[in-house]
Design an enzyme around this catalytic site. Structure first.
Site, PDB file in Angstrom:
ATOM      1  N   SER A   1      -3.394   0.578   3.885  1.00  0.00           N
ATOM      2  CA  SER A   1      -3.418   1.687   2.929  1.00  0.00           C
ATOM      3  C   SER A   1      -4.845   1.941   2.493  1.00  0.00           C
ATOM      4  O   SER A   1      -5.782   1.258   2.919  1.00  0.00           O
ATOM      5  CB  SER A   1      -2.543   1.354   1.710  1.00  0.00           C
ATOM      6  OG  SER A   1      -3.125   0.286   0.965  1.00  0.00           O
ATOM      7  N   LYS A   2      -5.029   2.912   1.625  1.00  0.00           N
ATOM      8  CA  LYS A   2      -6.374   3.301   1.192  1.00  0.00           C
ATOM      9  C   LYS A   2      -7.099   2.175   0.465  1.00  0.00           C
ATOM     10  O   LYS A   2      -8.327   2.158   0.417  1.00  0.00           O
ATOM     11  CB  LYS A   2      -6.295   4.544   0.302  1.00  0.00           C
ATOM     12  CG  LYS A   2      -5.913   5.808   1.065  1.00  0.00           C
ATOM     13  CD  LYS A   2      -5.903   7.024   0.166  1.00  0.00           C
ATOM     14  CE  LYS A   2      -5.553   8.283   0.951  1.00  0.00           C
ATOM     15  NZ  LYS A   2      -5.518   9.491   0.097  1.00  0.00           N
TER      16      LYS A   2
END
Length: 470
Positions: free
Chosen positions: A239-240
């Site tokens: 994920s980010k």
């Protein structure tokens, strides 16, 4: 064996992320290794979420990686008539039916299934319904097989068995007439003659449904290969928080496409202990059997190392051209000239991204450099001002300005005073760069040129004498 045909089929509902780029790369390498073909298909049947700018970004990212497609670029939104023909085939074969259940009824079914210990699912209420209330929208559902098993002989995961009673009657066409992913994918993959579908393991649950649709249409399914996903460093879903997830974000941070290709393919694929592969080597060596069946882990430090390797492999001329936009983005007055080439040559051994050339090399273009506080406090003092004056006097008289002549000038000065180079090196480095970290001192001085060096030494001497802060 028929010619190998692979495809990459992204949805333009967001940026091309690194996981999708890796899937495209695996498909491209397999097709090229087998002497087959690689096709691109844009799955844009969701008009609300599909955006032209995302399509453009996907194509731009694939082009940056060098993943060229064969044949025509297909858009699902332009193939609705084709899906309707297959829709009619399923209805004629008795393999699909119209369903007019309301959202409230569907929720009631899901709740009942959960209450009885099952999975939330559609219970097939409309399978045999002949008449539907005229005021209700209808969806087309697939009449899935409810008995036995569907077996996937996956080229990466091995033999995977799905119990058919776990599969409900999925929607093929929504109430607005738009066909759904699983239906469109089957139709398109058949029409395109796709022989191998290589995709992420998150699609494995779709495979038994798609196999049943193939069978209902009397078609031979392609071979499937579901590669594991990429995990973050903490082994959670990528994920980010683990860093940028958009492929083009890495391009914009100054990564090279060959480095990204090498890095992505090595997450879950290996060939002995080899780490660095040329494009031609990857095409020659890539085999699906060498894909790991367990997830790979994203390693940003390894990506940096790989990118640094490829930076050192590029010529100075190429790097100067590629790094120029990063200098300009920082507001530096760089030009595509010999000076930029010398700056890049100085920095090439240390820079790990194109952006670092501009970050590390800003002092080459500054009209007036700033001094790092700790560096100035230690190396720009009234005592070092005396040393800098000696350097200024010696360098001002040099007739030749090259790394070799600069080093010789320093050595002559040191021989006369009996001092060591270390006494002078860091004060001079801070005086001309503002920092204690830089490429080789004599290379930096040579690149900056005599006028800049003399001016910066004079300013540093004044600063050191004052004992103040810039």
């Amino acid at each position: 064996m028929a010619s190998i045909r692979c495809r990459f089929a992204p949805s333009p509902t967001g940026h091309l992320h690194i996981g999708g780029a890796r899937t495209a790369l695996f498909n491209w390498l397999f097709a090229r290794h087998q002497g087959g073909e690689f096709f691109l298909r844009i799955e844009d049947t969701d008009p609300e979420r599909s955006q032209p700018e995302f399509t453009q970004g996907i194509l731009e990212g694939l082009s940056w990686l060098g993943l060229d497609g064969d044949g025509e670029l297909l858009y699902q939104s332009q193939r609705m008539a084709l899906y309707r023909r297959y829709q009619e085939q399923l209805l004629e074969r008795g393999q699909a039916y119209w369903c007019s259940c309301t959202p409230a009824e569907l929720e009631e079914m899901r709740a009942a299934a959960l209450k009885s210990g099952g999975k939330p699912r559609y219970n097939g209420r409309c399978r045999d319904r002949r008449e539907h209330p005229p005021d209700r929208p209808q969806v087309l559902r697939f009449k899935s097989i409810s008995q036995g098993q569907t077996v996937v002989l996956d080229l990466v995961q091995g033999r995977v068995v799905f119990e058919n009673n776990e599969l409900d009657d999925l929607v093929l066409v929504r109430g607005d007439g738009v066909p759904t992913y699983n239906f469109c994918a089957v139709v398109d993959d058949h029409e395109m003659g796709i022989t191998h579908i290589i995709r992420g393991a998150d699609h494995l649950s779709n495979t038994p449904r798609q196999i049943q649709i193939y069978q209902a249409l009397g078609l031979e399914p392609p071979r499937f290969a579901h590669h594991p996903l990429i995990l973050g460093e903490d082994r959670s879903k990528m994920s980010k928080r683990h860093g940028a997830t958009s492929l083009l974000a890495y391009r914009d941070q100054g990564y090279l496409p060959e480095a990204m290709m090498n890095f992505l393919v090595r997450i879950g694929w290996s060939h002995g202990d080899q780490e660095i592969f040329s494009r031609d080597e990857l095409i020659r060596l890539f085999e699906l059997k060498d894909l790991a069946s367990s997830p790979g882990v994203w390693n940003p430090e390894k990506l940096l190392w790989t990118n640094g390797y490829y930076i050192r492999e590029r010529s100075v001329e190429e790097l100067a051209r590629l790094a120029l936009p990063f200098f300009l983005a920082k507001g530096l007055s760089a030009e595509p000239d010999d000076y930029l080439g010398r700056v890049v040559a100085d920095l090439r051994e240390r820079a790990k991204t194109l952006a670092e050339f501009a970050e590390r090399g800003a002092f080459y273009y500054a009209d007036e450099i700033g001094y790092e506080e700790k560096a100035a406090k230690k190396f720009l003092t009234p005592r070092t001002a005396v040393q800098l004056e000696k350097v200024l006097a010696r360098l001002s008289s040099l007739a030749e300005w090259t790394p070799a002549s600069l080093e010789a000038g320093f050595q002559e000065m040191l021989a006369a005073s009996g001092d060591k180079l270390g006494t002078y090196a860091q004060p001079v480095r801070v005086a001309v760069t503002g920092s204690t970290q830089s490429p080789g001192l004599f290379e930096v001085l040579a690149t900056l040129g005599q006028d800049r060096v003399v001016a910066r030494l004079r300013r540093a001497i004044a600063f050191a004498r004052a004992g103040s802060r810039a």
